[in-house]
Design an enzyme around this catalytic site. Structure first.
Site, mmCIF file in Angstrom:
data_model
loop_
_atom_site.group_PDB
_atom_site.id
_atom_site.type_symbol
_atom_site.label_atom_id
_atom_site.label_comp_id
_atom_site.label_asym_id
_atom_site.label_seq_id
_atom_site.Cartn_x
_atom_site.Cartn_y
_atom_site.Cartn_z
ATOM 1 N N ARG A 35 0.806 -1.221 0.000
ATOM 2 C CA ARG A 35 0.000 0.000 0.000
ATOM 3 C C ARG A 35 0.839 1.270 0.000
ATOM 4 O O ARG A 35 0.475 2.264 -0.628
ATOM 5 C CB ARG A 35 -0.956 -0.009 1.194
ATOM 6 C CG ARG A 35 -2.044 -1.070 1.059
ATOM 7 C CD ARG A 35 -3.056 -0.997 2.173
ATOM 8 N NE ARG A 35 -4.131 -1.967 1.971
ATOM 9 C CZ ARG A 35 -5.124 -2.166 2.819
ATOM 10 N NH1 ARG A 35 -5.190 -1.460 3.942
ATOM 11 N NH2 ARG A 35 -6.058 -3.057 2.564
ATOM 12 N N ASP A 147 -15.595 7.933 9.764
ATOM 13 C CA ASP A 147 -14.420 7.098 9.542
ATOM 14 C C ASP A 147 -13.203 8.001 9.647
ATOM 15 O O ASP A 147 -13.317 9.232 9.556
ATOM 16 C CB ASP A 147 -14.481 6.423 8.165
ATOM 17 C CG ASP A 147 -13.681 5.126 8.114
ATOM 18 O OD1 ASP A 147 -14.286 4.041 8.229
ATOM 19 O OD2 ASP A 147 -12.441 5.203 7.980
#
Length: 283
Positions: A35, A147
């Site tokens: 990532r 979030d």
């Protein structure tokens, strides 16, 4: 693929724990490399040490820290995940709230999807609420969806998803009623659902949550397993503080609150009720 040294990985572990309360285990090393390598390419950096230096000293460090968090925290989600929780809403939580509304004790429903990812969970909750309360007038339904990951929040706000994902997880009677098709292969949540949901970036590590009212129900599913114990304790105490006395907490199928029986009592299917009195007071 760029290699990562033990020292570099340890720095990312420490950063993630400090910023998010998440413990990056050794088996996540490959995921971190995968990532974060994209950030190295975008920034034209040679190594993860260069990236660490960029995060610490660059003029753009604040914005890049958000990108780092977004890369680390991407999670899987889908509509009506863990269907037993939506059965609980229809068969237990909503009827208890309906009873209070009919008796004049309240006229609102407040739910928080505290790790909403790309929006499937809060929209599923909103659809469930619309289905249950459709025959009642004047019920003020508000769902907060939060979030830490700004990328997934942007996606959630569009309300757009792949058609095949909707048809796979949402019953046809509900997809026909609550979704539209703005373009081929895409389905979008209709405005009557979207207007019930407010999206906000919230870090569950914060000492205060930006909540105006106490909540009837909090969803925090499949997130606690990533936190260290001190973070879990903080979040559980904050949830307890911000729930109505008759409120419910819904967690993921692989999680439990055995260490927090002073705050929450188990019901079934990983649903908990708030414990009242001295046992549930903040320490």
């Amino acid at each position: 693929m760029t290699e990562i040294t033990d020292r570099e990985f340890k720095v990312f572990q420490d950063m993630t724990l400090k910023l998010l309360g998440i413990k990056l285990q050794e088996h996540k090393r490959t995921l971190v490399i995968s990532r974060l390598s994209a950030r190295l390419r975008d920034l034209k950096l040679e190594s993860f040490s260069d990236y660490i230096n960029y995060l610490e000293k660059s003029d753009n460090a604040g914005a890049e820290l958000d990108k780092f968090i977004n890369k680390i925290t991407t999670n899987e989600t889908y509509f009506f995940r863990e269907t037993q929780h939506f059965d609980f809403l229809a068969n237990k939580a909503f009827p208890s709230i309906e009873e209070k509304i009919k008796s004049g004790k309240k006229n609102s429903l407040r739910i928080w999807s505290s790790a909403c990812s790309s929006g499937e969970e809060p929209y599923s909750i909103a659809i469930s609420a619309l289905e249950y309360f459709k025959g009642m007038r004047g019920v003020d339904i508000k769902i907060l969806a939060s979030d830490i990951n700004t990328d997934v929040l942007k996606k959630a706000q569009t309300g757009q998803y792949r058609r095949e994902d909707i048809l796979k997880k949402v019953p046809k009677s509900l997809s026909d009623k609550y979704f539209q098709t703005p373009s081929e292969g895409i389905m979008q949540v209709k405005d009557e659902v979207r207007r019930l949901v407010t999206f906000k970036r919230i870090n569950l590590l914060d000492s205060r949550y930006p909540l105006k009212n106490r909540l009837d129900i909090i969803f925090c599913r499949n997130v606690m397993i990533y936190f260290d114990e001190s973070t879990k304790k903080h979040i559980m105490e904050m949830f307890h503080q911000n729930l109505e006395d008759s409120g419910f907490l819904v967690i993921g199928h692989s999680e439990n609150l055995f260490a927090y029986t002073n705050l929450f009592a188990p019901m079934k299917n990983t649903v908990y009720s708030k414990v009242l009195g001295s046992r549930g007071e903040q320490k």
